[in-house]
Motif scaffolding. Structure first.
Motif, PDB file in Angstrom:
ATOM      1  N   PRO A 172     -62.768   6.663 -81.008  1.00  0.00           N
ATOM      2  CA  PRO A 172     -61.301   6.597 -80.978  1.00  0.00           C
ATOM      3  C   PRO A 172     -60.629   7.917 -81.364  1.00  0.00           C
ATOM      4  N   GLU A 173     -61.314   8.737 -82.130  1.00  0.00           N
ATOM      5  CA  GLU A 173     -60.716  10.002 -82.578  1.00  0.00           C
ATOM      6  C   GLU A 173     -61.209  11.216 -81.809  1.00  0.00           C
ATOM      7  N   ARG A 174     -62.222  11.057 -80.984  1.00  0.00           N
ATOM      8  CA  ARG A 174     -62.851  12.226 -80.372  1.00  0.00           C
ATOM      9  C   ARG A 174     -63.102  12.028 -78.882  1.00  0.00           C
ATOM     10  N   SER A 175     -62.747  13.042 -78.100  1.00  0.00           N
ATOM     11  CA  SER A 175     -63.034  13.053 -76.660  1.00  0.00           C
ATOM     12  C   SER A 175     -63.316  14.496 -76.253  1.00  0.00           C
ATOM     13  N   ILE A 176     -63.984  14.633 -75.111  1.00  0.00           N
ATOM     14  CA  ILE A 176     -64.248  15.969 -74.570  1.00  0.00           C
ATOM     15  C   ILE A 176     -63.776  16.014 -73.126  1.00  0.00           C
ATOM     16  N   PRO A 177     -63.271  17.166 -72.696  1.00  0.00           N
ATOM     17  CA  PRO A 177     -62.806  17.273 -71.300  1.00  0.00           C
ATOM     18  C   PRO A 177     -63.988  17.300 -70.332  1.00  0.00           C
ATOM     19  N   VAL A 178     -63.784  16.658 -69.208  1.00  0.00           N
ATOM     20  CA  VAL A 178     -64.795  16.626 -68.150  1.00  0.00           C
ATOM     21  C   VAL A 178     -64.100  16.928 -66.826  1.00  0.00           C
ATOM     22  N   PRO A 179     -64.354  18.115 -66.239  1.00  0.00           N
ATOM     23  CA  PRO A 179     -63.796  18.382 -64.912  1.00  0.00           C
ATOM     24  C   PRO A 179     -64.404  17.414 -63.888  1.00  0.00           C
ATOM     25  N   ALA A 180     -63.573  16.926 -62.989  1.00  0.00           N
ATOM     26  CA  ALA A 180     -64.048  15.962 -61.994  1.00  0.00           C
ATOM     27  C   ALA A 180     -63.378  16.227 -60.657  1.00  0.00           C
ATOM     28  N   ARG A 181     -64.021  15.734 -59.621  1.00  0.00           N
ATOM     29  CA  ARG A 181     -63.450  15.806 -58.274  1.00  0.00           C
ATOM     30  C   ARG A 181     -63.451  14.396 -57.701  1.00  0.00           C
ATOM     31  N   LEU A 182     -62.256  13.919 -57.345  1.00  0.00           N
ATOM     32  CA  LEU A 182     -62.114  12.653 -56.634  1.00  0.00           C
ATOM     33  C   LEU A 182     -62.208  12.955 -55.148  1.00  0.00           C
ATOM     34  N   SER A 183     -63.007  12.200 -54.428  1.00  0.00           N
ATOM     35  CA  SER A 183     -63.155  12.410 -52.982  1.00  0.00           C
ATOM     36  C   SER A 183     -63.059  11.080 -52.249  1.00  0.00           C
ATOM     37  N   TYR A 184     -62.384  11.140 -51.112  1.00  0.00           N
ATOM     38  CA  TYR A 184     -62.300   9.997 -50.216  1.00  0.00           C
ATOM     39  C   TYR A 184     -62.571  10.518 -48.821  1.00  0.00           C
TER      40      TYR A 184
END
Length: 157
Positions: free
Chosen positions: A17-29
């Motif tokens: 609940p207190e910690r997250s990390i960024p994750v680059p992502a690509r959405l594709s359709y």
């Protein structure tokens, strides 16, 4: 020719609940796979982690909780921001990802303009392929003829 609708964005991998990390992502359709959305997570390894699931699941998940099993999606607010949460489960582990709702919704809207809901099957050409497969050919005339003439002789013979 097939159309691809893509969007790069940064998701958050929720660790606690207190910690997250960024994750680059690509959405594709892709119109050649009209029922699915593809998400590539770039986690700093040589190859991205790829997930594919139903576009309909993500569309519904922007508005209300949906899914079960490996993919669950639901909208919520975090610190006053609208987000979409995606819970992904695999034999390799589980992940909870947070995506900005406005960016996901805008991307989904673009996919829905390219292939409106209910018209996905038309993109696959299934009806045309079936029609071609089931179309009669000259050989069908031979096949459909009775291979055993009747026992009754013609002209009373």
């Amino acid at each position: 020719m097939h159309t691809v609708v893509e969007r790069e964005l940064e998701l958050k991998l929720i660790l606690s609940p207190e910690r997250s990390i960024p994750v680059p992502a690509r959405l594709s359709y892709r119109t050649d796979d009209p029922f699915a959305v593809h998400i590539a997570f770039h986690i700093g390894s040589d190859h991205p982690v790829n997930w594919t699931f139903a576009r309909e699941l993500l569309v519904e998940g922007v508005f209300r909780p949906c899914g079960h099993g490996d993919v669950r999606v639901w909208p919520t607010k975090v610190e006053g921001r609208s987000v979409v949460l995606m819970a992904l489960s695999s034999p390799d582990g589980d992940a909870l990802l947070e995506a900005p709702a406005a960016q996901v919704s805008a991307w989904l809207e673009r996919t829905l303009r390219v292939v409106p809901p209910g018209s996905e099957g038309e993109q696959l050409g299934i009806d045309d392929a079936l029609a071609e497969l089931l179309a009669p050919t000259p050989a069908d005339d031979l096949w459909l003829r009775d291979p055993w003439p009747s026992d009754e002789s013609k002209d009373g013979e």
